[in-house]
Design an enzyme around this catalytic site. Structure first.
Site, PDB file in Angstrom:
ATOM      1  N   HIS A  13       0.872  -1.197   0.000  1.00  0.00           N
ATOM      2  CA  HIS A  13       0.000   0.000   0.000  1.00  0.00           C
ATOM      3  C   HIS A  13       0.899   1.234   0.000  1.00  0.00           C
ATOM      4  O   HIS A  13       1.490   1.578   1.018  1.00  0.00           O
ATOM      5  CB  HIS A  13      -0.911   0.010   1.236  1.00  0.00           C
ATOM      6  N   HIS A  15       1.567   5.378  -1.663  1.00  0.00           N
ATOM      7  CA  HIS A  15       1.248   6.578  -2.460  1.00  0.00           C
ATOM      8  C   HIS A  15       2.554   7.200  -2.923  1.00  0.00           C
ATOM      9  O   HIS A  15       3.416   7.502  -2.087  1.00  0.00           O
ATOM     10  CB  HIS A  15       0.494   7.615  -1.622  1.00  0.00           C
ATOM     11  N   VAL A  16       2.689   7.400  -4.239  1.00  0.00           N
ATOM     12  CA  VAL A  16       3.914   8.056  -4.738  1.00  0.00           C
ATOM     13  C   VAL A  16       3.629   9.331  -5.527  1.00  0.00           C
ATOM     14  O   VAL A  16       4.565   9.992  -5.989  1.00  0.00           O
ATOM     15  CB  VAL A  16       4.794   7.094  -5.574  1.00  0.00           C
ATOM     16  N   ARG A  17       2.331   9.681  -5.721  1.00  0.00           N
ATOM     17  CA  ARG A  17       1.963  10.919  -6.445  1.00  0.00           C
ATOM     18  C   ARG A  17       2.496  10.893  -7.879  1.00  0.00           C
ATOM     19  O   ARG A  17       2.827   9.838  -8.391  1.00  0.00           O
ATOM     20  CB  ARG A  17       2.466  12.173  -5.696  1.00  0.00           C
ATOM     21  N   ASN A  41      -4.979   7.419  -6.211  1.00  0.00           N
ATOM     22  CA  ASN A  41      -5.681   8.671  -5.879  1.00  0.00           C
ATOM     23  C   ASN A  41      -4.888   9.904  -6.296  1.00  0.00           C
ATOM     24  O   ASN A  41      -4.563  10.768  -5.486  1.00  0.00           O
ATOM     25  CB  ASN A  41      -6.065   8.722  -4.389  1.00  0.00           C
ATOM     26  N   LYS A  99      -9.183   0.068  -6.181  1.00  0.00           N
ATOM     27  CA  LYS A  99      -9.235   0.672  -4.856  1.00  0.00           C
ATOM     28  C   LYS A  99     -10.569   1.381  -4.698  1.00  0.00           C
ATOM     29  O   LYS A  99     -10.959   2.190  -5.560  1.00  0.00           O
ATOM     30  CB  LYS A  99      -8.089   1.690  -4.704  1.00  0.00           C
ATOM     31  N   HIS A 136     -10.673   1.381   1.452  1.00  0.00           N
ATOM     32  CA  HIS A 136     -10.479   2.364   2.513  1.00  0.00           C
ATOM     33  C   HIS A 136     -11.719   2.212   3.382  1.00  0.00           C
ATOM     34  O   HIS A 136     -12.802   2.692   3.016  1.00  0.00           O
ATOM     35  CB  HIS A 136     -10.352   3.786   1.955  1.00  0.00           C
ATOM     36  N   HIS A 174      -4.925  -0.553   5.601  1.00  0.00           N
ATOM     37  CA  HIS A 174      -4.542   0.162   6.832  1.00  0.00           C
ATOM     38  C   HIS A 174      -5.530  -0.078   7.978  1.00  0.00           C
ATOM     39  O   HIS A 174      -6.188   0.852   8.448  1.00  0.00           O
ATOM     40  CB  HIS A 174      -4.322   1.656   6.591  1.00  0.00           C
ATOM     41  N   LEU A 219      -5.100   9.138   7.850  1.00  0.00           N
ATOM     42  CA  LEU A 219      -6.439   8.547   7.885  1.00  0.00           C
ATOM     43  C   LEU A 219      -6.365   7.101   7.429  1.00  0.00           C
ATOM     44  O   LEU A 219      -5.702   6.834   6.421  1.00  0.00           O
ATOM     45  CB  LEU A 219      -7.396   9.335   6.979  1.00  0.00           C
ATOM     46  N   ASP A 247       1.302   2.577   3.546  1.00  0.00           N
ATOM     47  CA  ASP A 247       0.472   3.762   3.338  1.00  0.00           C
ATOM     48  C   ASP A 247       1.317   5.032   3.412  1.00  0.00           C
ATOM     49  O   ASP A 247       0.821   6.084   3.801  1.00  0.00           O
ATOM     50  CB  ASP A 247      -0.689   3.822   4.345  1.00  0.00           C
ATOM     51  N   HIS A 251       3.213  14.464   1.664  1.00  0.00           N
ATOM     52  CA  HIS A 251       2.643  15.805   1.469  1.00  0.00           C
ATOM     53  C   HIS A 251       3.762  16.786   1.784  1.00  0.00           C
ATOM     54  O   HIS A 251       4.565  16.527   2.683  1.00  0.00           O
ATOM     55  CB  HIS A 251       1.481  16.061   2.444  1.00  0.00           C
ATOM     56  N   ALA A 263      -3.741  14.787   5.498  1.00  0.00           N
ATOM     57  CA  ALA A 263      -3.596  13.488   6.166  1.00  0.00           C
ATOM     58  C   ALA A 263      -2.564  12.647   5.440  1.00  0.00           C
ATOM     59  O   ALA A 263      -2.606  12.528   4.218  1.00  0.00           O
ATOM     60  CB  ALA A 263      -4.941  12.765   6.155  1.00  0.00           C
TER      61      ALA A 263
HETATM   62  O1  DOR Z   1      -3.594   9.540   5.544  1.00  0.00           O
HETATM   63  C1  DOR Z   1      -3.900   9.234   4.403  1.00  0.00           C
HETATM   64  N1  DOR Z   1      -3.281   9.782   3.340  1.00  0.00           N
HETATM   65  N2  DOR Z   1      -4.881   8.364   4.230  1.00  0.00           N
HETATM   66  C2  DOR Z   1      -5.365   8.093   3.015  1.00  0.00           C
HETATM   67  O2  DOR Z   1      -6.266   7.294   2.919  1.00  0.00           O
HETATM   68  C3  DOR Z   1      -4.850   8.779   1.811  1.00  0.00           C
HETATM   69  C4  DOR Z   1      -3.492   9.272   2.032  1.00  0.00           C
HETATM   70  C5  DOR Z   1      -3.042  10.241   0.980  1.00  0.00           C
HETATM   71  O3  DOR Z   1      -3.212   9.970  -0.205  1.00  0.00           O
HETATM   72  O4  DOR Z   1      -2.469  11.273   1.347  1.00  0.00           O
HETATM   73 ZN    ZN Z   2      -3.439   5.023   1.452  1.00  0.00          ZN
END
Ligand code: DOR
Ligand code: ZN
Length: 347
Positions: A13, A15-17, A41, A99, A136, A174, A219, A247, A251, A263
Site C-alpha cells: 500500500h 502513495h507516490v503521487r 488517488n 481501490k 479504505h 490500513h 487517515l 500507506d 505531502h 492526512a
Molecule cells: O492519511 C492518508 N493519506 N490516508 C489516506 O487514505 C490517503 C493518504 C493520501 O493519499 O495522502
Molecule cells: Zn493510502
C-alpha cells in the site's frame, strides 16, 4: 554487529503521487522494496487501464539506476466504472486491484463511491473476473465520530460485501482497530488486511498529547492503545492474512504544518526500520520476514521475491527533511532515533 537478513519485501500500500513529487519520493521505496501496490488517488484519479499504464511508465522513469523495482498498479473505482474496464484490468498483467474510496473519506477521494451498495454490480464483476478490491474502510457520515468510522464501516458495509461476494478477494487497507483485525482474522481465507508502521508504533496520543503533531496525522486516524496492541498482535501472529502496507503518503511539509493539515505519514525513507522497531519491541523479529516479504505476495498470487535485504542494529537519526531543495517532505520520526538501519551496500 547484530544483523537481520530477509527476503526483499513488498510494500502492499503506497502513495507516490506524480510529477516532481514522484521523482523525489519513489527512490526511497525502490531502495527497500522490490514491488509496491500503487494507490491511484491522483488528481485526476487513475480510472482506466490506459491511465494506469501511463502512470506505470512515469513511475518507472523515477526508479534510480541499478534499482530493481516493479510498480503493481491499481485502478480507482468510481460509480461510473464500466464493467468492461474491470474485465480489461483483470486481464492486464500490470494491474492488480481496484481501490474503493468512499467519497469524501480522505485525500483525493471526491471521485470515490458515494453509495457502496449501488456498486454491488461492480463487485460482482470483480468477483467474476478475479481481481481484488482494496478498501479504505471508513464511513464518511459526518455524524459518525472520526474514531468510530472504521468500526462503523465494518458493520454497515464490509459484512455485507463479504457475505454477498464469497469469491471476491478483499484487502481491508490500513487496519487500525481491534474490530478490524478481529473481523479479518475470523473471515474466510480471501479477506486480508495491511498494517502500517505508524499504527503499530503509535496511539492517538502521538498526535495530540503535549501539542498538535501534524506529521502523525493520517487517515484512518491513530486510535487508542488497546487498538495498537491488537494490531501488534495481528502483525506478529504469523497469520498470513496480515501483511505489510506502509500507506506512506507524502505531502509537502508546509501542507502538513498548516491550519488544515493534510492526512498522511511519509514513512518511505525508513519504512523497514520502523517495522523492525515495532517487531523488536515485541520480541518478534523472527516474524518480520513473512509479514514483509511473503504474505502479501502470496495473497496477490505473485511469486515471492528472490533477492534479500539486510538490516543492521545501528542507531541513527532520521533526517528532518527528505526530498529535494524545492520539495521538502518531513518523514515520520524526523529528527528522532531509530535502532535499525537498512544496509544499502548489498541491495
Ligand atoms: O492519511 C492518508 N493519506 N490516508 C489516506 O487514505 C490517503 C493518504 C493520501 O493519499 O495522502
Ligand atoms: Zn493510502
Amino acid at each position: 554487529m547484530k544483523t537481520l537478513t530477509i527476503t526483499r519485501p513488498d510494500d502492499m500500500h503506497l502513495h507516490v503521487r506524480n510529477d516532481a513529487l514522484l521523482q523525489a519520493v519513489l527512490p526511497y521505496t525502490a531502495r527497500q522494496f522490490a514491488r509496491a501496490i500503487i494507490m491511484p488517488n491522483l488528481k485526476p484519479p487513475v480510472i482506466t487501464v490506459a491511465q494506469a499504464l501511463a502512470y506505470r511508465e512515469e513511475i518507472l522513469s523515477a526508479v534510480p539506476e541499478g534499482c530493481d523495482f516493479t510498480p503493481l498498479m491499481t485502478l480507482y473505482l468510481t460509480a461510473a466504472t464500466p464493467i468492461n474496464e474491470i474485465k480489461l484490468a483483470a486481464e492486464n498483467e500490470h494491474i492488480h486491484a481496484f481501490k474503493l474510496y468512499p467519497a469524501g473519506a480522505t485525500t483525493h477521494s471526491d471521485a470515490g463511491v458515494a453509495d457502496i451498495k449501488a456498486a454491488y454490480p461492480l463487485f460482482a464483476a470483480m468477483e467474476q473476473y478475479g481481481i481484488p478490491i482494496l478498501l479504505h474502510g471508513e464511513v464518511t457520515d459526518p455524524e459518525c465520530d472520526i474514531f468510530d468510522r472504521e468500526k462503523e464501516f465494518i458493520e454497515r458495509y464490509l459484512t455485507g460485501m463479504v457475505n454477498n461476494f464469497p469469491a471476491l478477494k478483499i484487502v481491508f487497507e490500513h487496519a487500525t482497530t481491534q474490530e478490524a483485525v478481529d473481523f479479518v482474522a475470523a473471515a474466510r481465507e480471501n479477506i486480508a488486511a495491511t498494517i502500517t508502521p505508524q499504527h503499530l508504533l503509535y496511539n492517538r496520543n502521538a498526535i495530540l498529547a503535549g501539542g498538535i503533531r501534524p506529521h502523525y496525522y493520517c487517515l484512518p486516524v491513530l486510535k487508542r492503545e488497546q487498538h495498537r496492541l491488537a494490531l501488534m498482535k495481528a502483525a506478529m501472529s504469523g497469520n498470513p492474512k496480515f501483511f505489510l502496507g506502509t500507506d506512506s503518503a507524502p505531502h509537502l511539509t508546509h501542507l502538513k504544518e498548516n491550519a488544515c493539515g493534510c492526512a498522511g505519514c511519509f514513512s518511505a525513507p525508513v519504512a523497514l526500520e520502523l517495522y523492525a522497531e515495532a517487531f523488536e519491541s515485541a520480541n518478534a523479529l523472527d516474524k518480520l520476514e513473512a509479514f514483509a516479504s511473503h504474505f502479501g505476495a502470496d495473497f496477490y498470487g505473485l511469486p515471492r521475491n528472490s533477492g534479500s535485504i539486510t538490516l543492521q542494529k545501528q542507531s541513527h537519526t532520521v533526517p528532518q527533511f527528505c526530498g529535494t531543495t524545492d520539495i521538502s517532505i518531513t518523514p515520520l520520526k524526523a529528527n528522532e532515533t531509530l535502532a535499525w538501519q537498512v544496509n544499502t551496500s548489498d541491495e
